[in-house]
Scaffold this motif. Structure first.
Motif, PDB file in Angstrom:
ATOM      1  N   MET A   1       3.114 -10.373 -13.530  1.00  0.00           N
ATOM      2  CA  MET A   1       4.178 -10.557 -12.533  1.00  0.00           C
ATOM      3  C   MET A   1       4.138  -9.441 -11.487  1.00  0.00           C
ATOM      4  O   MET A   1       4.323  -9.692 -10.290  1.00  0.00           O
ATOM      5  N   GLU A   2       3.904  -8.206 -11.933  1.00  0.00           N
ATOM      6  CA  GLU A   2       3.827  -7.076 -11.010  1.00  0.00           C
ATOM      7  C   GLU A   2       2.652  -7.241 -10.049  1.00  0.00           C
ATOM      8  O   GLU A   2       2.784  -7.029  -8.838  1.00  0.00           O
ATOM      9  N   GLU A   3       1.496  -7.630 -10.594  1.00  0.00           N
ATOM     10  CA  GLU A   3       0.324  -7.843  -9.739  1.00  0.00           C
ATOM     11  C   GLU A   3       0.580  -8.977  -8.747  1.00  0.00           C
ATOM     12  O   GLU A   3       0.173  -8.890  -7.581  1.00  0.00           O
ATOM     13  N   ASN A   4       1.253 -10.023  -9.210  1.00  0.00           N
ATOM     14  CA  ASN A   4       1.563 -11.148  -8.329  1.00  0.00           C
ATOM     15  C   ASN A   4       2.504 -10.707  -7.212  1.00  0.00           C
ATOM     16  O   ASN A   4       2.297 -11.059  -6.041  1.00  0.00           O
ATOM     17  N   SER A   5       3.533  -9.923  -7.568  1.00  0.00           N
ATOM     18  CA  SER A   5       4.464  -9.468  -6.525  1.00  0.00           C
ATOM     19  C   SER A   5       3.756  -8.514  -5.559  1.00  0.00           C
ATOM     20  O   SER A   5       4.000  -8.571  -4.343  1.00  0.00           O
ATOM     21  N   ASN A   6       2.889  -7.643  -6.087  1.00  0.00           N
ATOM     22  CA  ASN A   6       2.120  -6.749  -5.209  1.00  0.00           C
ATOM     23  C   ASN A   6       1.231  -7.551  -4.264  1.00  0.00           C
ATOM     24  O   ASN A   6       1.139  -7.247  -3.076  1.00  0.00           O
ATOM     25  N   PHE A   7       0.573  -8.566  -4.810  1.00  0.00           N
ATOM     26  CA  PHE A   7      -0.284  -9.405  -3.982  1.00  0.00           C
ATOM     27  C   PHE A   7       0.538 -10.110  -2.903  1.00  0.00           C
ATOM     28  O   PHE A   7       0.142 -10.158  -1.730  1.00  0.00           O
ATOM     29  N   SER A   8       1.703 -10.647  -3.300  1.00  0.00           N
ATOM     30  CA  SER A   8       2.563 -11.337  -2.326  1.00  0.00           C
ATOM     31  C   SER A   8       3.029 -10.374  -1.242  1.00  0.00           C
ATOM     32  O   SER A   8       3.030 -10.717  -0.049  1.00  0.00           O
ATOM     33  N   ARG A   9       3.447  -9.161  -1.646  1.00  0.00           N
ATOM     34  CA  ARG A   9       3.916  -8.176  -0.676  1.00  0.00           C
ATOM     35  C   ARG A   9       2.799  -7.785   0.285  1.00  0.00           C
ATOM     36  O   ARG A   9       2.992  -7.717   1.508  1.00  0.00           O
ATOM     37  N   MET A  10       1.589  -7.556  -0.274  1.00  0.00           N
ATOM     38  CA  MET A  10       0.453  -7.185   0.580  1.00  0.00           C
ATOM     39  C   MET A  10       0.096  -8.330   1.526  1.00  0.00           C
ATOM     40  O   MET A  10      -0.190  -8.096   2.708  1.00  0.00           O
ATOM     41  N   ALA A  11       0.122  -9.557   1.026  1.00  0.00           N
ATOM     42  CA  ALA A  11      -0.197 -10.704   1.878  1.00  0.00           C
ATOM     43  C   ALA A  11       0.843 -10.841   2.987  1.00  0.00           C
ATOM     44  O   ALA A  11       0.500 -11.129   4.145  1.00  0.00           O
ATOM     45  N   GLU A  12       2.116 -10.613   2.646  1.00  0.00           N
ATOM     46  CA  GLU A  12       3.178 -10.711   3.654  1.00  0.00           C
ATOM     47  C   GLU A  12       3.016  -9.620   4.716  1.00  0.00           C
ATOM     48  O   GLU A  12       3.170  -9.881   5.923  1.00  0.00           O
ATOM     49  N   GLU A  13       2.668  -8.394   4.266  1.00  0.00           N
ATOM     50  CA  GLU A  13       2.454  -7.312   5.226  1.00  0.00           C
ATOM     51  C   GLU A  13       1.272  -7.610   6.140  1.00  0.00           C
ATOM     52  O   GLU A  13       1.342  -7.378   7.355  1.00  0.00           O
ATOM     53  N   LYS A  14       0.203  -8.135   5.572  1.00  0.00           N
ATOM     54  CA  LYS A  14      -0.965  -8.496   6.395  1.00  0.00           C
ATOM     55  C   LYS A  14      -0.590  -9.563   7.410  1.00  0.00           C
ATOM     56  O   LYS A  14      -0.987  -9.500   8.584  1.00  0.00           O
ATOM     57  N   LEU A  15       0.173 -10.559   6.943  1.00  0.00           N
ATOM     58  CA  LEU A  15       0.586 -11.643   7.842  1.00  0.00           C
ATOM     59  C   LEU A  15       1.472 -11.097   8.959  1.00  0.00           C
ATOM     60  O   LEU A  15       1.315 -11.481  10.129  1.00  0.00           O
ATOM     61  N   GLN A  16       2.395 -10.194   8.615  1.00  0.00           N
ATOM     62  CA  GLN A  16       3.282  -9.615   9.614  1.00  0.00           C
ATOM     63  C   GLN A  16       2.474  -8.835  10.661  1.00  0.00           C
ATOM     64  O   GLN A  16       2.708  -8.967  11.868  1.00  0.00           O
ATOM     65  N   LEU A  17       1.505  -8.020  10.178  1.00  0.00           N
ATOM     66  CA  LEU A  17       0.664  -7.265  11.116  1.00  0.00           C
ATOM     67  C   LEU A  17      -0.134  -8.197  12.008  1.00  0.00           C
ATOM     68  O   LEU A  17      -0.260  -7.966  13.222  1.00  0.00           O
ATOM     69  N   LYS A  18      -0.637  -9.273  11.431  1.00  0.00           N
ATOM     70  CA  LYS A  18      -1.417 -10.239  12.200  1.00  0.00           C
ATOM     71  C   LYS A  18      -0.536 -10.910  13.254  1.00  0.00           C
ATOM     72  O   LYS A  18      -0.962 -11.088  14.408  1.00  0.00           O
TER      73      LYS A  18
END
Length: 179
Positions: free
Chosen positions: A121-138
């Protein structure tokens, strides 16, 4: 090759001399080569150049040997009520300890499963957070690029408009001069 053949012949002479000396010193051992066994007879069939053949004859069991080989069961000892109680208590203790061991093993497995689930669950939330940050930067980069493109287009449009006004003014001036 010739040296090995000569050495082999001399070794054979030594062995035959040794055999002759042994047969002279111990003549009875040559007579009974086959050995003496209680429950079998061994007789040579015939001697060949390639080896020897033997006949093994098993003797029928004698009545004396039956008595010697008869194994009796040890006498049963009397078991008291206290012995039975001790054995039952020991069995109950073993059962309880096995049950406790099984419960400990199951608890460890559940703990491990819970840890694995939490980590996933922690890895999934980290992945989701990182993906969201990448999307926001993009998205921010795309917005910046869009604004820069629009600003460049507006600047070119303004330059074209200025150029068009200048051309119109020059044309009007030419018409006034020629008129």
């Amino acid at each position: 090759m010739a040296k090995t053949a000569i050495a082999y012949k001399e070794k054979m002479k030594e062995i035959s001399v040794l055999s002759l000396i042994c047969s002279c010193l111990y003549p009875e051992s040559r007579k009974n080569i086959m050995g003496d066994f209680e429950d079998m007879d061994i007789k040579p069939i015939n001697k060949r150049a390639s080896g020897q053949a033997f006949e093994v004859i098993l003797k029928p069991p004698s009545p004396v040997s039956d008595v010697a080989h008869c194994v009796t069961n040890p006498p049963k000892r009397d078991i008291s009520l206290e012995d039975i109680q001790k054995k039952l208590e020991a069995a109950e203790d073993r059962r309880r300890s096995q049950e406790a061991q099984v419960l400990r093993t199951l608890a460890e497995k559940r703990e491990h499963e819970r840890d694995v689930l939490l980590k996933a669950m922690e890895e999934n939330s980290n992945f989701s957070r990182m993906a969201e940050e990448k999307l926001q930067l993009k998205m921010e980069q795309i917005e910046e690029n869009r604004m820069a493109y629009l600003a460049a287009m507006m600047e070119r449009l303004q330059e074209k408009e200025k150029h068009a006004q200048e051309v119109r003014r020059n044309k009007e001036l030419r018409e006034e001069v020629t008129a």
